[in-house]
Design a protein around this motif. Structure first.
Motif, mmCIF file in Angstrom:
data_model
loop_
_atom_site.group_PDB
_atom_site.id
_atom_site.type_symbol
_atom_site.label_atom_id
_atom_site.label_comp_id
_atom_site.label_asym_id
_atom_site.label_seq_id
_atom_site.Cartn_x
_atom_site.Cartn_y
_atom_site.Cartn_z
ATOM 1 N N UNK A 232 64.628 -50.925 42.253
ATOM 2 C CA UNK A 232 63.384 -51.390 41.667
ATOM 3 C C UNK A 232 63.585 -52.788 41.110
ATOM 4 N N UNK A 233 64.268 -53.600 41.857
ATOM 5 C CA UNK A 233 64.526 -54.970 41.436
ATOM 6 C C UNK A 233 63.205 -55.737 41.354
ATOM 7 N N UNK A 234 63.087 -56.609 40.357
ATOM 8 C CA UNK A 234 61.860 -57.389 40.205
ATOM 9 C C UNK A 234 60.677 -56.551 39.763
ATOM 10 N N UNK A 235 60.896 -55.660 38.818
ATOM 11 C CA UNK A 235 59.835 -54.764 38.365
ATOM 12 C C UNK A 235 58.656 -55.516 37.754
ATOM 13 N N UNK A 236 58.893 -56.713 37.237
ATOM 14 C CA UNK A 236 57.847 -57.471 36.555
ATOM 15 C C UNK A 236 56.567 -57.613 37.348
ATOM 16 N N UNK A 237 56.662 -57.764 38.648
ATOM 17 C CA UNK A 237 55.445 -57.939 39.456
ATOM 18 C C UNK A 237 54.604 -56.676 39.542
ATOM 19 N N UNK A 238 55.185 -55.514 39.210
ATOM 20 C CA UNK A 238 54.458 -54.246 39.247
ATOM 21 C C UNK A 238 53.794 -53.910 37.910
ATOM 22 N N UNK A 239 54.144 -54.648 36.869
ATOM 23 C CA UNK A 239 53.623 -54.358 35.533
ATOM 24 C C UNK A 239 52.265 -55.034 35.385
ATOM 25 N N UNK A 240 51.216 -54.293 35.706
ATOM 26 C CA UNK A 240 49.882 -54.869 35.850
ATOM 27 C C UNK A 240 48.959 -54.669 34.651
ATOM 28 N N UNK A 241 49.471 -54.139 33.554
ATOM 29 C CA UNK A 241 48.635 -53.947 32.364
ATOM 30 C C UNK A 241 49.298 -54.548 31.143
ATOM 31 N N UNK A 242 48.472 -55.019 30.235
ATOM 32 C CA UNK A 242 48.959 -55.502 28.952
ATOM 33 C C UNK A 242 48.641 -54.439 27.912
ATOM 34 N N UNK A 243 49.670 -54.047 27.169
ATOM 35 C CA UNK A 243 49.525 -53.018 26.145
ATOM 36 C C UNK A 243 50.041 -53.558 24.823
ATOM 37 N N UNK A 244 49.430 -53.133 23.733
ATOM 38 C CA UNK A 244 49.956 -53.489 22.421
ATOM 39 C C UNK A 244 50.690 -52.277 21.860
ATOM 40 N N UNK A 245 51.848 -52.538 21.282
ATOM 41 C CA UNK A 245 52.649 -51.482 20.670
ATOM 42 C C UNK A 245 52.400 -51.489 19.172
ATOM 43 N N UNK A 246 52.087 -50.329 18.620
ATOM 44 C CA UNK A 246 51.836 -50.153 17.197
ATOM 45 C C UNK A 246 52.856 -49.162 16.666
ATOM 46 N N UNK A 247 53.379 -49.429 15.468
ATOM 47 C CA UNK A 247 54.435 -48.607 14.881
ATOM 48 C C UNK A 247 54.083 -48.296 13.428
ATOM 49 N N UNK A 248 54.391 -47.068 13.022
ATOM 50 C CA UNK A 248 54.180 -46.702 11.616
ATOM 51 C C UNK A 248 55.108 -47.509 10.732
ATOM 52 N N UNK A 249 54.554 -48.052 9.672
ATOM 53 C CA UNK A 249 55.348 -48.765 8.671
ATOM 54 C C UNK A 249 54.917 -48.280 7.294
ATOM 55 N N UNK A 250 55.837 -48.330 6.373
ATOM 56 C CA UNK A 250 55.551 -47.928 5.002
ATOM 57 C C UNK A 250 55.431 -49.189 4.151
ATOM 58 N N UNK A 251 54.340 -49.264 3.406
ATOM 59 C CA UNK A 251 54.093 -50.430 2.548
ATOM 60 C C UNK A 251 53.790 -49.949 1.134
ATOM 61 N N UNK A 252 54.078 -50.797 0.154
ATOM 62 C CA UNK A 252 53.737 -50.485 -1.227
ATOM 63 C C UNK A 252 52.227 -50.466 -1.377
ATOM 64 N N UNK A 253 51.731 -49.509 -2.158
ATOM 65 C CA UNK A 253 50.283 -49.405 -2.341
ATOM 66 C C UNK A 253 49.778 -50.179 -3.554
ATOM 67 N N UNK A 254 50.680 -50.860 -4.263
ATOM 68 C CA UNK A 254 50.280 -51.663 -5.408
ATOM 69 C C UNK A 254 50.170 -50.859 -6.697
#
Length: 116
Positions: free
Chosen positions: A1-23
């Protein structure tokens, strides 16, 4: 699967849980965008589509990514399909083959409740 980049046809955003102070001396957990990645979302098989139509079922996909994509278990990937429909996926696991030419994320489609 050399050169996989040409097959990646969607843009996705990655979201991750983070802990923040609530003030007020405590903390709250929130989702924060951590990356924008290119991916290829495999379509589910006909059997998976049939099962997914049943109430309470789970709908899984494989998403192929570049090997160094900032995506890990527990993340949420967001994007749109070819018809412009918004989609959200929960990452269940991320693996690479022995030669890291791509990463494969097993994800679960998060479907919104109709009429809710």
């Amino acid at each position: 699967m050399k050169g996989i980049g040409r097959h990646l046809n969607r843009t996705l955003t990655a979201w991750r849980e983070t802990t923040v102070d609530d003030g007020a001396g405590g903390q709250e957990t929130t989702l924060a965008q951590v990356a924008t990645v290119r991916g290829k979302v495999d379509q589910p098989s006909p059997t998976e589509r049939l099962v997914a139509q049943q109430s309470g079922s789970r709908h899984s996909h494989n998403i192929y990514l570049l090997p160094r994509a900032n995506v890990r278990r527990g993340d949420e990937l967001r994007g749109t399909d070819a018809l412009g429909n918004a989609q959200k996926f929960r990452v269940l696991s991320v693996v690479q083959p022995s030669t890291p030419v791509y990463s494969k994320a097993l994800v679960e489609l998060i479907q919104s409740q109709q009429g809710a």
